[in-house]
Design an enzyme around this catalytic site. Structure first.
Site, PDB file in Angstrom:
ATOM      1  N   ASP A 126       6.708  -3.164   6.064  1.00 23.26           N
ATOM      2  CA  ASP A 126       5.447  -2.663   5.528  1.00 23.26           C
ATOM      3  C   ASP A 126       4.317  -3.360   6.294  1.00 23.26           C
ATOM      4  O   ASP A 126       4.244  -4.592   6.298  1.00 23.26           O
ATOM      5  CB  ASP A 126       5.393  -3.064   4.036  1.00 23.26           C
ATOM      6  N   ASP A 222       0.396   0.608   5.335  1.00 24.35           N
ATOM      7  CA  ASP A 222      -0.333   0.562   4.069  1.00 24.35           C
ATOM      8  C   ASP A 222      -1.778   1.048   4.208  1.00 24.35           C
ATOM      9  O   ASP A 222      -2.459   0.741   5.193  1.00 24.35           O
ATOM     10  CB  ASP A 222      -0.345  -0.907   3.611  1.00 24.35           C
ATOM     11  N   HIS A 352       6.433   1.467  -5.879  1.00 25.98           N
ATOM     12  CA  HIS A 352       6.033   0.269  -6.628  1.00 25.98           C
ATOM     13  C   HIS A 352       4.632   0.384  -7.231  1.00 25.98           C
ATOM     14  O   HIS A 352       4.182  -0.536  -7.908  1.00 25.98           O
ATOM     15  CB  HIS A 352       6.094  -0.934  -5.696  1.00 25.98           C
ATOM     16  N   ASP A 353       3.940   1.494  -6.972  1.00 24.12           N
ATOM     17  CA  ASP A 353       2.575   1.674  -7.489  1.00 24.12           C
ATOM     18  C   ASP A 353       2.500   2.719  -8.591  1.00 24.12           C
ATOM     19  O   ASP A 353       1.420   2.966  -9.145  1.00 24.12           O
ATOM     20  CB  ASP A 353       1.638   2.151  -6.362  1.00 24.12           C
TER      21      ASP A 353
HETATM   22  C1  NOJ Z   1      -1.007   0.201  -1.308  1.00 24.59           C
HETATM   23  C2  NOJ Z   1       0.175  -0.589  -1.776  1.00 24.59           C
HETATM   24  O1  NOJ Z   1       1.253   0.275  -2.002  1.00 24.59           O
HETATM   25  C3  NOJ Z   1      -0.255  -1.323  -3.019  1.00 24.59           C
HETATM   26  O2  NOJ Z   1       0.819  -1.930  -3.700  1.00 24.59           O
HETATM   27  C4  NOJ Z   1      -1.294  -2.336  -2.625  1.00 24.59           C
HETATM   28  O3  NOJ Z   1      -1.794  -2.974  -3.777  1.00 24.59           O
HETATM   29  C5  NOJ Z   1      -2.468  -1.675  -1.883  1.00 24.59           C
HETATM   30  N1  NOJ Z   1      -2.046  -0.711  -0.928  1.00 24.59           N
HETATM   31  C6  NOJ Z   1      -3.292  -2.726  -1.178  1.00 24.59           C
HETATM   32  O4  NOJ Z   1      -2.593  -3.233  -0.088  1.00 24.59           O
END
Ligand code: NOJ
Length: 572
Positions: A126, A222, A352-353
């Site tokens: 990542d 990202d 994960h989000d």
């Molecule tokens: C996207 C990522 O998936 C997330 O987990 C993160 O908090 C934000 N970008 C900031 O890097």
């Protein structure tokens, strides 16, 4: 390979035997390795702890490679494992070419690459290049004065705008040392890097090349839509009582961003047998061709249209979400499928989000196991590379903590504060946190029925889901009808079916608010996928299924109508 080349290859094959619906043909060899098999996403902090410290580690990933192999995955995407203060669980990086001691050592990482390779699995890193940690030596130097060598490696201004960061609060933070504000799209501790500076770009590209030299199989990149900032920083129309406006609407996809990205491609991706997938909230379907494929930058793009249908625009204000309308969810998926007809696409419903999909996409009262299998049926039969997020394959559901203090996720706190500032009570604000918190997807992986679900012998960093005694890998291994075994079957089926790998997508009944139904066609051969998103029986015109036979589904028998949460795939 594009669709035309695929079909041409497939048509020359002689082995189109349908007696066994799994068609193993040589055309598959023309497809790139990352198109052929799903990617398994790991959130290492919550995967498997081998030391008893309460957080997962790289040795935990090594221990479970055979498990991942059993899903016929071709790659593992690891969320960030670099040194980090962990304010945003690794998305705040303080060294782009190291390993966070919390997760292990560089030797562990090298072993992981080798062990994965033995199993024909690649490791995908990542890259978090929009921002670093505020503890990164680059930032510490940059903030120390206005004339140090890294003074303009970040975004510094004398005046701030009314932009609200994605995690809530002003997107500007005052720095005493420099007597200036710096910009942070996400948390205060995640200052945005200044991509206009060629030295910054080169330093980031060097970091990515470091991992390529280690033999990684690709990158997930990202928050890439934020790297280019507009020329003039101006206030935006406030969308919150505190007068702020979402930064997303001010800086995402700024003109000129593709120039940076093409340079990235030239200096890093080109010439390597890797795949790249950019995280790109709100790139429109009609623009996808500029972003992916031979003329674009990445191999695939995680855009958010289908997972964000409950929000009005890109800013994801949880307490202003609306119920999902099935036709809108389907349209988002269909638009992307159509826009990438000649390109390629990642299929995902969880990461994960995002909340767990069994809660997110199905009405209250739906059977969780049927729902998990229904989502899997869509995941593996749309056109593109399926991304499985850890725990999705055993049907993990959302968790629920009563107090905001029990949530670790930084964005949950920002969302809670914003909701309270908008006048919601604690109870009302918590309802949205419970629904959308990223911690829903971050509870420890459930391996067995022992203490802490077999995740750790210590104190887990986040509460284990209360259902772990009935939902875990060990139990599901033993049950031929489990969600896990459904995933395994579907994965093997999809990976060897050239109809599913390359066939044309068409949606039927797009306005129907109860059923998602689509076809995948290659020459004379066709699959139909149908999923009932309601908790009642639904009937479809029988002629759709003329000459078609049910191949698999989440109910073993067949009726003339679709039962609650029923999913089935038919073939001719
Ligand atoms: C996207 C990522 O998936 C997330 O987990 C993160 O908090 C934000 N970008 C900031 O890097």
């Amino acid at each position: 390979m594009n669709r035309r080349e695929f079909i041409k290859g497939a048509m020359t094959m002689t082995a189109l035997a349908w007696a066994n619906p799994i068609i193993l043909v040589d055309a598959a060899s023309q497809i790139k390795w990352w198109q052929k098999k799903p990617v398994y996403q790991i959130y290492p902090k919550s995967f498997l702890d081998t030391t008893g410290k309460g957080t997962g580690d790289l040795r935990g990933v090594i221990n479970k490679l055979d498990y991942i192999k059993s899903l016929d995955a071709g790659a593992i995407w690891l969320t960030p494992i670099y040194p980090s203060p962990m304010v945003d669980n690794g998305y705040d990086i303080s060294d782009y070419t190291g390993i966070n001691p919390l997760f292990g050592t560089m030797e562990d990482f090298d072993e992981l690459i080798d062990e994965a390779k033995e199993r024909d699995i690649k490791i995908v890193m990542d890259l978090v290049f929009n921002h670093s940690s505020d503890q990164h030596p680059w930032f510490l130097e940059s903030k120390s004065s206005r004339d140090n060598p890294k003074a303009d490696w970040y975004i510094w201004r004398d005046e701030k705008t009314n932009w609200r960061s994605i995690f809530g609060g002003s997107a500007w933070e005052w720095c005493e040392e420099r007597q200036q504000y710096y910009l942070h799209t996400f948390a205060t501790q995640q200052p945005d890097l200044n991509w206009e500076n060629p030295e910054v770009r080169q330093a980031l590209f060097d970091a990515a090349n470091f991992w390529l030299d280690k033999g990684v199989g690709g990158f997930r990149i990202d928050a890439i839509v934020y790297i280019k900032k507009p020329k003039i920083f101006a206030d935006g129309a406030p969308d919150s009582p505190d007068g702020t406006c979402a930064i997303h609407n001010m800086t995402a996809n700024t003109d000129g961003i593709l120039d940076f990205l093409h340079e990235f491609k030239r200096k890093v991706f080109d010439g390597h047998d890797i795949f790249t997938v950019g995280e790109a909230n709100s790139v429109k379907p009609e623009d996808l061709r500029y972003w992916v494929g031979a003329d674009g930058v990445f191999d695939m793009l995680f855009e958010f249209s289908h997972v964000n249908v409950m929000f009005n625009n890109g800013d994801e204000i949880w307490h202003r979400s609306k119920p999902i309308k099935l036709s809108e969810f389907k349209k988002a998926l269909s638009d992307s499928q159509r826009a990438t007809r000649e390109l390629w696409y990642p299929i995902y419903f969880e990461n994960h989000d995002k909340p767990r999909s069994v809660n997110n996409f199905f009405p209250h009262g739906s059977d969780k196991i049927l729902a998990a299998k229904a989502m899997a049926t869509i995941l593996f039969t749309l056109r593109g590379t399926p991304f499985i997020y850890q725990g999705e394959e055993i049907g993990l559901a959302n968790t629920k903590f009563d107090s905001i203090d029990d949530y670790d996720d930084i964005s949950s706190h920002g969302a809670y504060d914003l909701a309270r500032a908008d006048g919601l009570s604690d109870k009302e604000a918590m309802r949205f946190v419970q629904k959308f918190s990223r911690d829903n997807a971050r509870t420890p992986m459930q391996w067995d029925s022992s203490k802490n679900a077999g995740f750790t012998s210590g104190k887990p960093w986040l509460f284990v889901h209360s259902d772990f005694k009935s939902c875990n890998v060990e139990l599901e291994e033993k049950n031929p009808d489990s969600v896990l075994n459904f995933y395994r079957k579907l994965s093997a089926f999809r990976n060897s079916s050239e109809i599913l790998l390359g066939g044309e997508y068409e949606e039927l009944y797009p306005d129907n608010e109860e059923i998602f139904i689509f076809t995948r066609t290659l020459g004379e051969k066709k699959f139909i996928t149908a999923v009932n998103f309601t908790t009642h029986d639904v009937k479809l015109p029988a002629q759709i299924f003329d000459g078609m036979k049910k191949i698999f589904g989440n109910y073993s028998d067949e009726k003339k109508y679709f039962r609650p949460t029923e999913a089935a795939v038919y073939g001719n």
